[in-house]
Design an enzyme around this catalytic site. Sequence first.
Site, PDB file in Angstrom:
ATOM      1  N   ALA A  23      -5.215  31.797  24.727  1.00 42.96           N
ATOM      2  CA  ALA A  23      -5.251  30.396  25.701  1.00 42.96           C
ATOM      3  C   ALA A  23      -5.585  29.878  24.923  1.00 42.96           C
ATOM      4  CB  ALA A  23      -5.696  30.494  26.819  1.00 42.96           C
ATOM      5  N   ASP A  44      -5.115   5.843 -16.546  1.00 39.34           N
ATOM      6  CA  ASP A  44      -3.979   5.338 -17.138  1.00 39.34           C
ATOM      7  C   ASP A  44      -4.272   3.600 -17.557  1.00 39.34           C
ATOM      8  OD1 ASP A  44      -3.766   8.099 -18.528  1.00 39.34           O
ATOM      9  OD2 ASP A  44      -2.375   8.150 -18.321  1.00 39.34           O
TER      10      ASP A  44
END
Lengths: 265, 928
Positions: free
Chosen positions: B297, B343
Site C-alpha cells: 500500500a 550562440d
Amino acid sequence: MYRRILLAVDGSFHAEAAARYAIHLACACGAELFVVHMGESAAGRESVDRVVWYADSRGLDVHGIVETGAVVPAIEAIVRREQIDLTVASLRHFFKKTIIKDLMASLPCSLLAIRVAHLGRLTHLKKILVPVIGGMESDERAYLTSKLANVFKGTVTALHVRMVSRSGFMRLTHEKKDIARVHARKRVKEFVDTLSSYGVAAEIKTAIVSDATDAIVREAAAGKYDLIILGASRRDFLKQLIRGNPVERILEKAPCDVIVWRPVK
Amino acid sequence: MRRHRVASGEVIAMNINELPTDAVYAQLGTSPGGVGDDEADARIHQFGYNEIKKARKTPLIYRFLAQFTHFFALLLWIAAGLAFLGEYLDPGQGMFHLGCFVVAVIIINAIFTFVQEYRAKRAAEALQRLLPSFVLVIRSGNEKKVNSRDVVPGDVVLLSEGDLIPADARVIEQYGLKVSNTSLTGESKAVKRSAEPTFEEEFVDNPNLVFGGTTVAAGSGKAVVFATGASTEFGRIAQLTQTVLPEPTPLQREIHKVTRIIAVIATIMGLVFYILGDIRGNAFWINFSFAIGIIVANVPEGLLPTVTLSLAMGSQRMAKRNALIKNLNSVETLGCTTTICTDKTGTLTENQMTARKIYANRKVFEVSGTGYEPEGDFYRDGTILTDQEIEELVPLLSTAALCNDASLVEDGGIPGILGDPTEGALAVAAQKAFDIDARRSENKRVSVLPFDSDRKRMTVVTESGGKRVAWVKGALDSLLPCCDRIMAGGETIELTAELRDEITETCESFARGALRVLAFGYREVGSGGYSVEDTEKDLIFLGLIGMIDPPRPEVSDAVRRCKDAGVRIVMITGDDSVTASAIARDIGIISDDPVVITGSQLKDMNHSELVERLEAEEIIFSRMTPEHKMRIVTALQERGEIVAVTGDGVNDAPALAKADIGIAMGIAGTDVAKESADMILIDDNFASIVSAIEEGRGVFDNIKKFVTYIFASNIPEIIPYIIFVMFPASVGYLVPLTIMQILAIDLGTDMLPALALGTEKPEPDVMNKPPRSPDKRLLDRALLARAYLFLGPIEALAAMSGYFWMLSKSGWASGALYVSDIAYRKAITMAQTAIVITQVANGIVCRTARGAVHRIGFFTNRLLLVGIVAEIALQIFIIYHPIGNTILNTAPIDISDWLLLIPFAVFLFVAEEARKAVMRHVRRSGNR
C-alpha cells in the site's frame, strides 16, 4: 638521478620517434646514453647509427651497442653491466604481450615506455598531464616530470583522480565535490611541492569519477595535452580480469603521446 | 635520426606546420613516393588502425536486467517472495494471487523504465560515418587505393574535389585547394589551403593542415598524414563525446532519493504493524499478510512509469514548440536550468545580414525591411524618400550591386540569397532602389580583382556604352586611403582631411550600433589589364553601408521571460566584443556594464579565475571558438549551475555532451552535434529554448501533482488495516480493504488519472519564479502534509463510513464476519468505491498546486476527463461484473449507495479549494 640511460631501438620508425625523449632527457640530466639494438637486422643497425649520430650532435656522451640473443635477458645484462639508471623503450598502442611488459617485470632500473601518437607536434610538448590516482607519488616521478617539463618548456597539470562508484556518483552534490577537491589538493600537494623544488609549477585539477581511464583520456582530449605521464602499477590477476588494465586502455584511447613510468625496484 | 634542424643545447620546437616540405617528409619518415607497403604494415602495428573506436556499451540485456535489481524492485521482489512463501506454507489465503500481482508490477515497471533509459549514443557512429571508406595514397612510389582504416602516418594522400579526408595531414602540394571544415567547426565557408610553412599559434588554425572527416571543397593536392585514429582532431572529439559521463539530472537524483525514502518507510511500517499485531496476539498469517499489505500500500507502484510517461508527454508538448527532446530526463532538467550559454548568430539573430544605414552625399539614411525580403524604403530623418530623392543613393547602391557576387533567389516563395551573406545584404538593399539584374545586364563584367584578407578590398570592372568603370568595395581603413575625391551633392569634390574625419566618425558611429560597415568607391578606367595597384587608386568615395544581422523579433521577449524566470543568459560568440555587446544590449541580455571576456583572455585565464569571473551577473564571451565552450560549461557547473548550452559544429559536441542540457541546432547543426545533444531546436530559435524551459518547469509541478494524487490514496488504504489491527472487533475481525483491492486501486483505477495529471499545461505563473533549486525535494513537507494529513484522511473517512454504513445496512452489529459473507463483500466494495469516488475529486483538485481549479477550466485537461471516465468504468466492472467480483471478492451495491458517497467527494473538493484560497491569501499578505 639519471646518470646512465639505456635506449632500446628495434629499427622501427616508431622507436626512432620515441628516441627523442631519451635524447632530450639525457641532455637535461647530463647523462651518458647507451643506444642498444638486439638483433642482426640492417634496419636496426642503421637506426642505432642515426640515433647515435643525432645524440652525438647534441653533445651527448653516447655509445651504440648491437648484440644478438634473447632480448630481455640481454638488456638486463647490459643494465647490470653498465649500471644503467633508466631504460627507455618505445611502446606501441598496446601493452599486452610486448617486450616492454617483460622488461618492466625484470629490469632492476627505472623504465620509461613511450608511445608516440601524434607526429605533428614532435618536440612541441607544451602541455603535460600527470594523473595521480591515490597516493603513488615519489621524488623520482617529480624529478622525471620536471626534467621533461624543463626540456620541452611545457606546463604541468597534476590531475588527481578520485574514484567513486556509479551509485556514489549519482549522489554527489556540488558541496560534496568541493570537499573532495579540497581533499584531493592535499593528496597531490606533496607531489606538486616536490615538483616546485625542481623549479616547475604545476596546476592541480581534480576529477571525481567512476572510471579513471575515461577521466584521464577526457582531460587529455579536452585540455589538448601533448603528453601524459602515467605511473605503472602492478595489478593482481583478479583485479585485471574484472576491471582490465587502465594503462592498456589509456594507450588505446589517448589522443596524445603517453609515457608509462615504472620506478626503480 | 630524421630531423629537420637542431640547435646545440636547446630543443627547437617545430610543429609539422612550421616545416618546409622536405623536412615534413623527414619528420614523418616518408618521401614523395610515400612509405613502402611493408613499412605501412609495420606502422599499423605501431600506431594502430585509423579508426575511431566506439565506447564500450553495456549490452542491452544487462541494462534490461538491471531494472529488476534496483532498490525499488528488490523491495517488491521480497514482498512477492514472502507472498509465495505464505502460499506454500498456508495455501488458500490468496497469497499466490498477491505474489503474481507484485511480480507483474515489477515487470511493468522494468519495461517502462528500460524504455525510458534506452537511448542510443550514436555520436561515435556519426563520426565514423564522416570518415571515407577508401582513399587514394602513394605507396612505394605508386598510386594505390587503400581502405581508410589502413592509412598510416607518413602516407601521402591524394586529394581532389569532393573527397573526404581520411586523417590529419600536412599539405605539401595544392592546386586551388579549398576544404570545408563544416563537419569539424560548423563554419560553412570553404577555406583555402596552402603548402607553405605557417606559424599560427593555435595548431588547428594553420592553413597548411587538413583534418580527418572534413571534405575537399575545390581544387586538388597532396598531403602527408601525421596523425591517425584517436590522435586526430576527430578522434579527440570522439573521446570527449564518448567519455563525458553525464551528470545525473536533478530529477534522477530526486527519484533515486524518493524511492529509497518510500521503501524504507514502507518496510518500517510493515515491520511495526507486524510486531503490533503479534503483541495483540493475532495469528501469524494475519500479521504476515498485513505486513505485506502495508508495504504494497505504501509503495507507489505506478510512480516510475508515470514519471516516464509524464516526461514523454512533456517532450511531446515541447516538440510542438519546436524543441525536440532526445533524452527524456532532460525535460525536467530544463525546468532547473539556471544559465543558458547561447550562440549569437542564427540563434539570437536571424542569420540574415540586412542593410540598416547608409552614408552618401554626406548624409545618413536609414533602410527599412527585414532579412532577404527585397521590400523596404529609404528614410532620412524619419521621412520616407521620394523616388527622386532615392536617385542620390543610386551611385552607391550601383556599386553595391555590381561589385557583388551574390544573387537574389526565391525558394518556394521565400526570398533568399546565393552567396556570401554580407554581399546578399548589399544586393537586397540595392534591389529596394532598382532592379539589380537589369543593372547588371547593362554593365557587363569585364574583370574582377577578388577580395583578399590582406588588402580587404574587392573590385569589379564593368563596361557600359563603351565606358569602363571600376567599382570598389572594402573595409573603410583600406579603401579610404585609395580615394582622393568624394561625391557630394551630385558633384565630385576633393576629399579633404576634414571630410576624411567626418567619414571615419560616421563609420565609428555605425560600428557602435553593432553595424558591420563597408565603404564604396569607383573610378573610370581604360581598357587593358587591371592590376590592383593601377585600378584601386584615385578613387571617388561614394559612401558607407552599415549592415546588421538583426535579432530575431521574438528574442527580446524571450530574454525578458528568462530574466523574470531567474535564468541567466551567457552569450558565447565568435564575433568581436563591440558587435556582441551591441546585440546583447539591444535584446536585453545586458543592461549595465557587463564583463566581456575574449578568447585570448580566456586562454590566459586559469580555471579558478574563470570560475570567479563567472560570478558576474552579466557576462559575454567574444571571439570564442567552440573549444572554449567546454571550459565555460565545466566552470559554470562547478559553481553549482544547471547549464543549457547551444551548439552546431562537431567541435561543440563535447560541450553539448557535458552540459546539463545540450541543445543542438536543427537547421545549422551537424549530425554529430545533434547526436550529442539532449534537445534539438527545430527552428534554431532562442525563443524555443525559453518555451521548453517553461514546459520543463511544468513537468516538475506535474510530477508533484500526481505524487500528491497517488499518496493521498495511501491513507485510506492504510487506515482500514490500522483499525483492523487496533480494533478488530469493530470491523468484524476482517480487513475492510483487501490487498487485492489496494492493488486494483493503485495499478487500476488510479493509473489513468495520475497519468493525465502529468499532461497538465504549466501554470500561468510558472515563469515568474526563480529556477527550482536542485536541492528542492519532490517529497517536501507541504506535499506530504497535503496528501497524508489533509486529502488522505478525508478519503479514509469516506472509505470507513462507506464500510460501516454498508455493514449497518446489511444488519451487522457485531461479531465475526466471514470472507464469503455478502455483507462483508458489499462493505469492502463500498470502501473501495468511496476511495475511487473521492479520488475523482482529488484528481480534479490536484490539477493546480496553488491556483483555483476553475481558473484553468474544468474541461481543459481532456485526458483527465477520459481518465476519470475509465476509472469509474473500471470500478463499475469490479462491482457489477462476475469476473471483478471473483478476483476482488466484491459484490454489487445499489445506485443509492453511490449517492451516499458523492458528498464526500464534494466535501474534499470544497475543502481543498478553500485551503488553496487561504494559502494564496496568506502568501499575498506575506508579500505585502
